[in-house]
Enzyme design. Sequence first.
Site, short mmCIF file in Angstrom:
data_model
loop_
_atom_site.label_atom_id
_atom_site.label_comp_id
_atom_site.label_asym_id
_atom_site.label_seq_id
_atom_site.Cartn_x
_atom_site.Cartn_y
_atom_site.Cartn_z
N HIS A 78 -2.27 -5.38 1.55
CA HIS A 78 -3.54 -6.07 1.37
C HIS A 78 -3.24 -7.51 1.00
O HIS A 78 -2.28 -7.78 0.28
CB HIS A 78 -4.34 -5.43 0.21
CG HIS A 78 -5.49 -6.30 -0.23
ND1 HIS A 78 -6.71 -6.28 0.39
CD2 HIS A 78 -5.57 -7.27 -1.19
CE1 HIS A 78 -7.50 -7.18 -0.18
NE2 HIS A 78 -6.84 -7.80 -1.14
N TYR A 121 -12.55 -2.22 -3.65
CA TYR A 121 -13.04 -2.25 -2.27
C TYR A 121 -14.57 -2.13 -2.20
O TYR A 121 -15.11 -1.73 -1.16
CB TYR A 121 -12.38 -1.15 -1.46
CG TYR A 121 -10.97 -1.50 -0.98
CD1 TYR A 121 -10.76 -2.58 -0.12
CD2 TYR A 121 -9.87 -0.76 -1.38
CE1 TYR A 121 -9.49 -2.91 0.32
CE2 TYR A 121 -8.58 -1.08 -0.93
CZ TYR A 121 -8.40 -2.15 -0.08
OH TYR A 121 -7.15 -2.48 0.37
N LYS A 152 0.82 -1.21 0.00
CA LYS A 152 0.00 0.00 0.00
C LYS A 152 0.86 1.27 0.00
O LYS A 152 2.06 1.23 0.28
CB LYS A 152 -0.94 -0.03 1.21
CG LYS A 152 -1.97 -1.18 1.16
CD LYS A 152 -2.95 -1.09 2.33
CE LYS A 152 -4.00 -2.19 2.25
NZ LYS A 152 -5.00 -2.08 3.35
N ASN A 171 -2.07 0.35 6.67
CA ASN A 171 -1.53 -0.88 7.28
C ASN A 171 -0.66 -1.68 6.31
O ASN A 171 -0.53 -2.90 6.44
CB ASN A 171 -2.65 -1.71 7.91
CG ASN A 171 -3.71 -2.10 6.90
OD1 ASN A 171 -3.59 -1.84 5.71
ND2 ASN A 171 -4.76 -2.76 7.38
N GLU A 193 -9.56 -11.23 -7.41
CA GLU A 193 -8.63 -10.10 -7.24
C GLU A 193 -7.42 -10.22 -8.16
O GLU A 193 -6.92 -9.22 -8.67
CB GLU A 193 -8.21 -10.00 -5.77
CG GLU A 193 -9.37 -9.61 -4.86
CD GLU A 193 -8.96 -9.50 -3.39
OE1 GLU A 193 -7.79 -9.76 -3.05
OE2 GLU A 193 -9.83 -9.14 -2.58
P1 GDP Z 1 -7.97 -6.68 5.74
O1 GDP Z 1 -8.55 -7.85 4.99
O2 GDP Z 1 -7.16 -7.09 6.95
O3 GDP Z 1 -7.20 -5.74 4.84
O4 GDP Z 1 -9.18 -5.85 6.35
P2 GDP Z 1 -10.64 -5.43 5.78
O5 GDP Z 1 -10.96 -6.18 4.52
O6 GDP Z 1 -11.58 -5.51 6.91
O7 GDP Z 1 -10.46 -3.87 5.43
C1 GDP Z 1 -9.86 -3.45 4.24
C2 GDP Z 1 -8.97 -2.28 4.54
O8 GDP Z 1 -9.77 -1.19 4.99
C3 GDP Z 1 -7.97 -2.49 5.70
O9 GDP Z 1 -6.80 -3.18 5.32
C4 GDP Z 1 -7.68 -1.07 6.11
O10 GDP Z 1 -6.77 -0.43 5.20
C5 GDP Z 1 -9.06 -0.43 5.97
N1 GDP Z 1 -9.82 -0.50 7.23
C6 GDP Z 1 -10.41 -1.60 7.78
N2 GDP Z 1 -11.03 -1.29 8.93
C7 GDP Z 1 -10.87 0.05 9.11
C8 GDP Z 1 -11.30 0.97 10.11
O11 GDP Z 1 -11.97 0.62 11.07
N3 GDP Z 1 -10.92 2.29 9.92
C9 GDP Z 1 -10.17 2.69 8.86
N4 GDP Z 1 -9.85 4.00 8.77
N5 GDP Z 1 -9.76 1.85 7.90
C10 GDP Z 1 -10.09 0.54 8.01
#
Ligand code: GDP
Length: 140
Positions: A117, A51, A11, A114, A128
């Site tokens: 992905h 997303y 990222k 973070n 994907e």
């Molecule tokens: P992943 O599969 O661990 O990447 O997590 P998710 O699919 O739940 O979320 C996708 C991405 O959205 C995450 O990697 C973060 O970059 C972002 N994200 C997820 N949860 C949050 C949140 O509570 N707040 C914010 N600001 N970003 C989030």
Amino acid sequence: MAIERTLSIIKPDATRRNLTGKINAKFEEAGLRIVAQRRILLSREQAEAFYAVHKERPFFGGLVSFMTGGPVVVQVLEGEDAVAANRRIMGATNPANAEPGTIRREFAEDIEANSVHGSDSAENAATEIAFFFTPNEIVG
Ligand code: GDP
């Protein structure tokens, strides 16, 4: 265990800090092979489509802005049980909850920025991977 492929994205927070090599080393040290890789700028349309599952979430707009705010490295990782293996190497979404030694624990800035992905299922991995790569761009 089967040989699988999964989609990984380094990222913008990580490319900005020049961490592509350190993150790739984590994958390779864990036995995953980088079988396709490209550095790109995501368009808003691409980020929104990628997303789309999160479009009702409060963080969606911020996530799209973040993901389009700098270069990303899209890549295909291959190896035994690659989808789950990559999720282990990445660590929890929130770096505060990620295990020591994981990419997110070592490199992530916060829950949004973070660093990586990774696909969360074999089915999503196939979708994907096809979002970014044609079959002849993946060389195993
Ligand atoms: P992943 O599969 O661990 O990447 O997590 P998710 O699919 O739940 O979320 C996708 C991405 O959205 C995450 O990697 C973060 O970059 C972002 N994200 C997820 N949860 C949050 C949140 O509570 N707040 C914010 N600001 N970003 C989030």
